[in-house]
Scaffold this motif. Structure first.
Motif, PDB file in Angstrom:
ATOM      1  N   LEU A  62       0.742  -1.206  -0.038  1.00  0.00           N
ATOM      2  CA  LEU A  62       0.045  -0.190  -0.021  1.00  0.00           C
ATOM      3  C   LEU A  62       0.823   1.150   0.094  1.00  0.00           C
ATOM      4  N   THR A  90       8.117   5.196  -4.307  1.00  0.00           N
ATOM      5  CA  THR A  90       8.865   4.199  -5.116  1.00  0.00           C
ATOM      6  C   THR A  90      10.305   3.947  -4.737  1.00  0.00           C
ATOM      7  N   GLY A 134      -6.981  -5.822  -6.059  1.00  0.00           N
ATOM      8  CA  GLY A 134      -6.075  -4.748  -5.704  1.00  0.00           C
ATOM      9  C   GLY A 134      -5.867  -4.830  -4.175  1.00  0.00           C
ATOM     10  N   ILE A 135      -4.591  -3.828  -3.904  1.00  0.00           N
ATOM     11  CA  ILE A 135      -4.295  -3.859  -2.585  1.00  0.00           C
ATOM     12  C   ILE A 135      -5.282  -3.206  -1.740  1.00  0.00           C
ATOM     13  N   ARG A 136      -6.009  -2.183  -2.292  1.00  0.00           N
ATOM     14  CA  ARG A 136      -7.076  -1.664  -1.504  1.00  0.00           C
ATOM     15  C   ARG A 136      -7.998  -2.484  -1.000  1.00  0.00           C
ATOM     16  N   ARG A 142       3.731   1.653  -1.468  1.00  0.00           N
ATOM     17  CA  ARG A 142       4.305   1.724  -2.731  1.00  0.00           C
ATOM     18  C   ARG A 142       3.232   2.196  -3.448  1.00  0.00           C
ATOM     19  N   HIS A 143       1.791   1.791  -3.367  1.00  0.00           N
ATOM     20  CA  HIS A 143       0.760   2.155  -4.177  1.00  0.00           C
ATOM     21  C   HIS A 143       0.368   3.605  -4.041  1.00  0.00           C
TER      22      HIS A 143
END
Length: 431
Positions: free
Chosen positions: A54, A61, A184-186, A56-57
Motif C-alpha cells: 500500500l 517508489t 487490488g491492494i486496497r 508503494r501504491h
C-alpha cells in the motif's frame, strides 16, 4: 453503618440443552466468544502484511523509502497500543468487556476502511496511530474469556483465546493475499474492515454478558478500592510475571526477521526461500497453539510456575540448538520444537497475572500485562534484525540466554521451587 451485601455468586453448574445435548452455560458463552474472536483476529491480520504494498501504491517508489515507511507504519500501532492498553483495561473493569469490545471492533472497521481510501502515507500514518490506540482489544478479550470460565478453567480459557488469535493470524494473510491479487491492494483493507463488522455483529448476536456479571461489577465498584497502574505493579509477583511475559513475546517476535534471513543463507540464489519461510512460520504457529493448550491441561496437576520453568528451560535448550543448525530442514524442525514450548509462556503468564490480582481488577491487570507484551513485540524485530546483521547465530544465542533468565526469575520469584500442585477440575458434560 451496615456493610454492603457481597456480590452475587455465579452458578457455574447451570446447563442448557443445545441440539439435544446438555452444555454448561459458561461453555456456550465461551465458545460464542471464541467464534467472535477468531473472525476478529482474521480481520486484524487480513491487511497488515500488505502495508509495504500500500505504501508503494501511494506513490513511494524508492526501495529504501518503502522499507522505512513500512517499518514506521508497523511500529506506530504497537507504540500507541502500549499506552492505550492499560486505559482499555481500566475501562473494561468499569463498563464491562462486551461494550468495549464492540466499540473496538467497529472502530477498527472504520479506521481500516479509511486506510483503504488514504491518499498519502501521512494520512495512513495517522490512521495506524489511531488503530494502535485500539490495542487493548487483546487484554479485554483475555479478560472476558477468563471471566467466562470457572476459576480452575481460567488458564484453559486464555489458551483458547491464544489459539483463536494464532489461527486467525494464519488464515488472515492468506485470504487477504488472494483478495489483493484479484481486486487490488486496497481491496484487502476493505476486506479487513468487512470482517471486523462481521465480528462485531456476531458479538451482538452470539455473546450476551450474564446479568450476574453486571451485578458483580456494580457491587464491587461500590465497595472496592480502585487500583492504579502503580498499585498493580506493586502487587507481589506481578513484576516477575511481567518480565517473563516480555521474554516470551520478545523471543517469539524476534524470529520474524530471522527466519527468512537464515533460510536465504542456506538456499541457492534461486531457491524457494519464501515458500520455506512460510512453512516454517506456519509450523511454529501450529506448535505454539498446541503448546498453549497442553500447558492449560498441565496446570491441573502442577503449578503455573513449575510448568513455566519447564517450558522456559526447554525453549532455552532448543534455541541453543538453533545455533548449531546448518540446513533449512534442521532449522525448521528445531523451530517447531521451540514452538511446542514457547506457546505456553504467554498462556501461563496471563494465567498467573490473573491469579495475583482481584477478579474485579483483572482487566486492568491484563491491560498492564498486554503493554509489557507489546513492548517486547515492538522492539524485538528491530533488535533481532540488528543482531542478525552482526551474526544470525548470535541472535539465536541471545534468545536462549533470555529464556534462561526467564526460567531463573520464574524459579526464584514466582515460587516454582515451593509451589504445590493444583487440584484437578471436576468432570463436565461434553467438555
Amino acid at each position: 453503618m451496615s456493610e454492603p451485601p457481597p456480590p452475587p455468586a455465579i452458578d457455574w453448574t447451570a446447563q442448557r440443552a443445545v441440539l439435544g445435548r446438555h452444555y454448561f452455560v459458561w461453555q456456550l458463552n465461551l465458545y460464542a466468544l471464541l467464534a467472535v474472536l477468531f473472525v476478529a483476529f482474521i480481520g486484524f491480520s487480513f491487511s497488515s502484511p500488505f502495508l509495504p504494498l500500500l505504501v508503494r501504491h501511494l506513490g513511494v517508489t524508492e526501495p529504501q523509502a518503502v522499507a522505512l515507511w513500512s517499518g514506521v507504519l508497523i511500529g506506530l500501532g504497537p507504540l500507541s497500543a502500549v499506552i492505550a492498553s492499560p486505559v482499555w483495561g481500566r475501562l473494561a473493569d468499569r463498563i464491562g468487556g462486551r461494550v468495549l469490545l464492540l466499540r473496538t471492533v467497529f472502530g477498527f472497521a472504520v479506521l481500516n476502511a479509511l486506510s483503504a481510501m488514504a491518499a498519502d502515507v501521512w494520512q495512513l500514518a495517522v490512521l495506524r496511530l489511531l488503530m494502535g490506540a485500539l490495542g487493548g482489544f487483546t487484554a479485554v478479550a483475555l479478560t472476558m474469556a477468563s471471566l467466562s470460565a470457572p476459576p480452575e478453567r481460567t488458564t484453559h480459557a486464555i489458551a483458547l483465546v491464544q489459539s483463536a488469535q494464532i489461527l486467525g493470524q494464519m488464515v488472515g494473510p492468506a485470504l487477504g493475499g488472494l483478495l489483493a491479487d484479484h481486486w487490488g491492494i486496497r481491496a484487502a483493507f476493505f476486506g479487513s474492515s468487512g470482517l471486523a463488522v462481521v465480528a462485531g455483529f456476531n458479538m451482538l448476536v452470539m455473546y450476551h454478558e450474564p446479568q450476574v456479571y453486571t451485578q458483580q461489577r456494580r457491587t464491587r465498584q461500590s465497595v472496592g478500592v480502585k487500583l492504579s497502574v502503580r498499585d498493580i505493579l506493586r502487587t507481589p509477583r506481578f513484576i516477575p510475571i511481567l518480565f517473563v511475559l516480555f521474554v516470551g513475546t520478545f523471543t517469539n517476535r524476534s524470529y520474524q526477521p530471522l527466519i527468512p534471513l537464515f533460510v536465504a543463507s542456506t538456499m541457492p540464489a534461486q531457491g524457494a526461500v519464501a515458500s520455506l519461510t512460510g512453512l516454517i512460520v506456519t509450523g511454529g504457529a501450529l506448535a505454539a497453539t498446541l503448546s498453549a493448550n497442553m500447558a492449560s491441561r498441565l496446570v491441573l496437576y502442577f503449578s503455573h510456575a513449575q510448568v513455566l520453568v519447564l517450558a522456559l528451560i526447554a525453549c532455552a535448550c532448543s534455541s541453543g540448538l538453533l545455533v548449531c543448525s546448518h540446513t533449512a530442514l534442521q532449522f525448521g524442525l528445531l523451530r517447531v520444537v521451540v514452538g511446542l514450548f514457547d506457546g505456553s509462556i504467554l498462556t501461563l503468564s496471563y494465567g498467573l497475572g490473573g491469579s495475583v490480582i482481584p477478579v474485579e481488577h483483572r482487566a486492568s491487570a491484563f491491560g498492564v500485562l498486554n503493554s509489557g507484551a507489546l513492548i517486547g513485540s515492538a522492539i524485538s524485530p528491530m533488535l533481532g534484525g540488528a543482531l542478525a546483521a552482526f551474526s544470525l547465530r548470535a541472535a539465536f544465542l541471545c534468545n536462549a540466554m533470555l529464556f534462561l533468565c526467564g526460567a531463573l526469575v520464574a524459579w526464584r520469584w514466582l515460587g516454582a521451587h515451593r509451589s504445590a500442585a493444583v487440584p484437578a477440575e471436576p468432570n463436565e458434560p461434553n467438555a
